[in-house]
Design a protein around this motif. Structure first.
Motif, PDB file in Angstrom:
ATOM      1  N   GLY A 123       1.377   8.159  -3.368  1.00 29.77           N
ATOM      2  CA  GLY A 123       0.917   8.775  -4.618  1.00 29.77           C
ATOM      3  C   GLY A 123      -0.327   9.622  -4.412  1.00 29.77           C
ATOM      4  O   GLY A 123      -0.446  10.713  -4.986  1.00 29.77           O
ATOM      5  N   MET A 124      -1.259   9.139  -3.594  1.00 31.72           N
ATOM      6  CA  MET A 124      -2.478   9.910  -3.302  1.00 31.72           C
ATOM      7  C   MET A 124      -2.147  11.221  -2.592  1.00 31.72           C
ATOM      8  O   MET A 124      -2.713  12.272  -2.914  1.00 31.72           O
ATOM      9  CB  MET A 124      -3.424   9.072  -2.439  1.00 31.72           C
ATOM     10  N   ASP A 169     -11.180   9.247  -0.543  1.00 33.28           N
ATOM     11  CA  ASP A 169     -10.837   8.301  -1.605  1.00 33.28           C
ATOM     12  C   ASP A 169     -10.526   6.909  -1.052  1.00 33.28           C
ATOM     13  O   ASP A 169     -10.875   5.896  -1.663  1.00 33.28           O
ATOM     14  CB  ASP A 169      -9.635   8.822  -2.400  1.00 33.28           C
ATOM     15  N   TRP A 174       0.816  -1.221   0.000  1.00 34.46           N
ATOM     16  CA  TRP A 174       0.000   0.000   0.000  1.00 34.46           C
ATOM     17  C   TRP A 174       0.849   1.269   0.000  1.00 34.46           C
ATOM     18  O   TRP A 174       0.342   2.364  -0.223  1.00 34.46           O
ATOM     19  CB  TRP A 174      -0.923   0.007   1.232  1.00 34.46           C
ATOM     20  N   ALA A 190     -12.889   3.529  -2.000  1.00 29.87           N
ATOM     21  CA  ALA A 190     -12.237   2.482  -2.790  1.00 29.87           C
ATOM     22  C   ALA A 190     -12.909   1.129  -2.636  1.00 29.87           C
ATOM     23  O   ALA A 190     -12.801   0.265  -3.507  1.00 29.87           O
ATOM     24  CB  ALA A 190     -10.767   2.375  -2.396  1.00 29.87           C
ATOM     25  N   LEU A 193      -8.669  -1.489   3.263  1.00 30.13           N
ATOM     26  CA  LEU A 193      -7.368  -0.833   3.354  1.00 30.13           C
ATOM     27  C   LEU A 193      -6.908  -0.764   4.810  1.00 30.13           C
ATOM     28  O   LEU A 193      -7.719  -0.550   5.715  1.00 30.13           O
ATOM     29  CB  LEU A 193      -7.455   0.581   2.783  1.00 30.13           C
ATOM     30  N   THR A 208       3.244   2.679  -1.923  1.00 28.09           N
ATOM     31  CA  THR A 208       3.306   3.526  -3.119  1.00 28.09           C
ATOM     32  C   THR A 208       1.960   4.160  -3.419  1.00 28.09           C
ATOM     33  O   THR A 208       1.877   5.329  -3.823  1.00 28.09           O
ATOM     34  CB  THR A 208       3.785   2.702  -4.331  1.00 28.09           C
ATOM     35  N   HIS A 209       0.883   3.397  -3.207  1.00 21.92           N
ATOM     36  CA  HIS A 209      -0.469   3.911  -3.479  1.00 21.92           C
ATOM     37  C   HIS A 209      -0.791   5.110  -2.589  1.00 21.92           C
ATOM     38  O   HIS A 209      -1.253   6.148  -3.074  1.00 21.92           O
ATOM     39  CB  HIS A 209      -1.484   2.791  -3.254  1.00 21.92           C
ATOM     40  N   VAL A 210      -0.538   4.966  -1.293  1.00 22.64           N
ATOM     41  CA  VAL A 210      -0.871   6.043  -0.354  1.00 22.64           C
ATOM     42  C   VAL A 210       0.006   7.265  -0.598  1.00 22.64           C
ATOM     43  O   VAL A 210      -0.487   8.409  -0.614  1.00 22.64           O
ATOM     44  CB  VAL A 210      -0.723   5.539   1.106  1.00 22.64           C
TER      45      VAL A 210
END
Length: 292
Positions: A122-123, A144, A116, A148, A152, A118-120
């Protein structure tokens, strides 16, 4: 009918009377097969370790620079995962001439939390670039995450924007340990304004807090892997020890501050193995521009 004892006796005699050549012929193929399986497992383990190492390098690049200078300000950050991948993260960027930085902690550690990461990050980078305001950005990230429709992991986060001209700091703390603003006179201000953990509550709001980073001041932001680190007696390092140690480091180069804090935690833990990831940010404002 032969008794069980007779059958066992015949088996032992047959085994003992077998020639070495026959025994080797029977055992040899099995031994080679086991060696081949072991070699295959070793190759798979090496491939997995290599992939985890490469993923960890990607994580660190996503965070941005470990060290940067901007006028009289100097910024340093480090991540110290328990394993290859970290659930703790740091990110830093410039937005319209201001310095924006964040430190966070995704619940869990290792591969699951690392997925998670990289995803967080990036957000966060996307939302702060769009809206500029820490509280508004975290409100959007929180929304967001909940929309989803995925399970998470909960995420704590400290997000701040620093005006490099006047030292004005606007921040929002989403359930993260309060960052510490250590004044030149060693007074300490905890930066806790904000809101709850991200992804925890469906209807919530976030607010900004403000502070001013004056010449001689140092800001230290950290994850709970620091304060919750235990020694062999089960005692936690704690916030008071962190504040006491950081006061003694006031005015030093931020990179020195980071590794001095880590050394203090490691010395405290002794032989007790660390159980959680650690992330640290140190930001210092010097009285003059740094040129060395």
């Amino acid at each position: 009918m032969a008794s069980v004892a007779q059958i066992r006796s015949r088996y032992r005699n047959r085994k003992n009377n077998g020639s070495p050549e026959l025994v080797q012929a029977a055992v040899g193929p099995r031994h080679r097969a086991l060696e081949e399986q072991l070699a295959s497992l070793r190759r798979q383990n090496d491939d997995l370790n290599r992939a985890m190492y490469e993923a960890a390098q990607v994580q660190r690049r996503v965070c941005g620079p470990r060290h940067l200078r901007a006028g009289s300000y100097e910024f340093a950050s480090e991540i110290f995962p328990v394993h290859y991948l970290s659930g703790d993260f740091v990110t830093v960027m410039e937005v319209e001439g201001d310095l924006v930085f964040a430190i966070g902690d995704i619940a869990g550690k290792g591969l699951m939390a690392g997925m998670w990461f990289t995803h967080v990050v990036g957000m966060i980078r996307r939302q702060i670039s769009l809206v500029g305001d820490p509280a508004v950005a975290l409100s959007a990230v929180d929304r967001d995450l909940q929309l989803a429709g995925l399970e998470l992991p909960l995420t704590t986060l400290f997000l701040a924007r620093l005006n490099l001209e006047n030292g004005q700091l606007t921040y929002c703390n989403a359930g993260h340990p309060p960052a510490l603003l250590i004044r030149e006179n060693e007074e300490v201000q905890e930066l806790s304004a904000g809101g709850p953990v991200l992804g925890a509550i469906s209807t919530t709001s976030f607010v900004n807090g403000t502070a001013v980073l004056l010449p001689g001041d140092t800001l230290l932001a950290y994850s709970d892997g620091i304060t919750e680190c235990r020694n062999e007696s089960g005692i936690e390092f704690g916030t008071s020890s962190l504040i006491k140690g950081t006061r003694a480091l006031s005015g030093l180069n931020p990179r020195v501050v980071l590794f001095s804090v880590l050394a203090a935690v490691e010395n405290f833990a002794g032989k007790q193995h660390r159980e959680d990831d650690i992330a640290l940010i140190a930001l210092h404002r010097f009285r003059t521009c740094r040129i060395d």
